[in-house]
Write a protein that holds these residues in place. Structure first.
Motif, mmCIF file in Angstrom:
data_model
loop_
_atom_site.group_PDB
_atom_site.id
_atom_site.type_symbol
_atom_site.label_atom_id
_atom_site.label_comp_id
_atom_site.label_asym_id
_atom_site.label_seq_id
_atom_site.Cartn_x
_atom_site.Cartn_y
_atom_site.Cartn_z
ATOM 1 N N UNK A 102 18.572 8.025 43.337
ATOM 2 C CA UNK A 102 19.059 9.406 43.347
ATOM 3 C C UNK A 102 17.898 10.391 43.355
ATOM 4 N N UNK A 103 16.860 10.107 42.560
ATOM 5 C CA UNK A 103 15.701 10.988 42.509
ATOM 6 C C UNK A 103 14.966 11.004 43.844
ATOM 7 N N UNK A 104 14.789 9.819 44.447
ATOM 8 C CA UNK A 104 14.126 9.744 45.748
ATOM 9 C C UNK A 104 14.922 10.507 46.808
ATOM 10 N N UNK A 105 16.241 10.357 46.785
ATOM 11 C CA UNK A 105 17.088 11.043 47.764
ATOM 12 C C UNK A 105 17.003 12.555 47.592
ATOM 13 N N UNK A 106 16.988 13.010 46.338
ATOM 14 C CA UNK A 106 16.891 14.447 46.071
ATOM 15 C C UNK A 106 15.546 14.987 46.551
ATOM 16 N N UNK A 107 14.470 14.248 46.287
ATOM 17 C CA UNK A 107 13.147 14.685 46.728
ATOM 18 C C UNK A 107 13.061 14.722 48.248
ATOM 19 N N UNK A 108 13.645 13.731 48.896
ATOM 20 C CA UNK A 108 13.632 13.706 50.358
ATOM 21 C C UNK A 108 14.403 14.896 50.920
ATOM 22 N N UNK A 109 15.561 15.201 50.330
ATOM 23 C CA UNK A 109 16.339 16.351 50.794
ATOM 24 C C UNK A 109 15.558 17.647 50.621
ATOM 25 N N UNK A 110 14.825 17.754 49.519
ATOM 26 C CA UNK A 110 14.010 18.950 49.295
ATOM 27 C C UNK A 110 12.893 19.042 50.334
ATOM 28 N N UNK A 111 12.290 17.906 50.684
ATOM 29 C CA UNK A 111 11.239 17.896 51.702
ATOM 30 C C UNK A 111 11.800 18.309 53.062
ATOM 31 N N UNK A 112 12.961 17.782 53.399
ATOM 32 C CA UNK A 112 13.580 18.124 54.677
ATOM 33 C C UNK A 112 13.924 19.611 54.706
ATOM 34 N N UNK A 113 14.491 20.117 53.618
ATOM 35 C CA UNK A 113 14.842 21.535 53.562
ATOM 36 C C UNK A 113 13.593 22.405 53.692
#
Length: 137
Positions: free
Chosen positions: A73-84
């Motif tokens: 979940x943390x990795x997915x959240x960080x990836x979404x923040x990077x994409x955004x």
């Protein structure tokens, strides 16, 4: 004790015959599971049910949608923040169009209608923006 051929039960694992002795209780359990599966297949064929017949009790969803580990979940959240963050580095129009297309789920025609432009312009803009996003990853 009865002998059971494991190749019949697990054809993808056992490529050759492998016999194991099991008790009557185990054999009856195996046979009842086979009968239940055959009955399920017959019901699906008879009622043309190409979907799950046990969708109301939630068992299937619990198996298919396993809860993610906190690390995932943390990795997915960080990836979404990077994409955004990468999307926000694009020019304003491209960022808005990509945001509308992939975050809001709007179609290219809907975006073009809202902006009052030709859909091909929106499509080309999104395509160019996605090419630029690839550079960030």
């Amino acid at each position: 004790m009865k002998k059971v051929n494991l190749r019949e039960l697990y054809p993808d694992v056992y490529k050759t015959d492998h016999f194991v002795e099991v008790t009557e209780d185990v054999l009856e359990t195996i046979r009842s599971a086979e009968r239940a599966e055959a009955a399920y297949d017959r019901r699906m064929y008879r009622y043309k049910a190409h979907y799950s017949l046990d969708c109301d009790n939630g068992i299937e969803n619990a198996i298919l949608l396993k809860p993610q580990a906190p690390e995932m979940l943390l990795e997915e959240k960080q990836f979404q923040e990077q994409v955004y963050a990468a999307v926000m580095k694009l020019p304003e129009k491209q960022a808005k169009r990509i945001y509308a297309r992939y975050y809001l789920g709007m179609t290219v025609n809907e975006i073009a209608e809202v902006e009052g432009v030709d859909p091909s312009r929106v499509r080309d803009s999104i395509r160019r923006g996605l090419k630029q996003l690839v550079k960030y990853f």
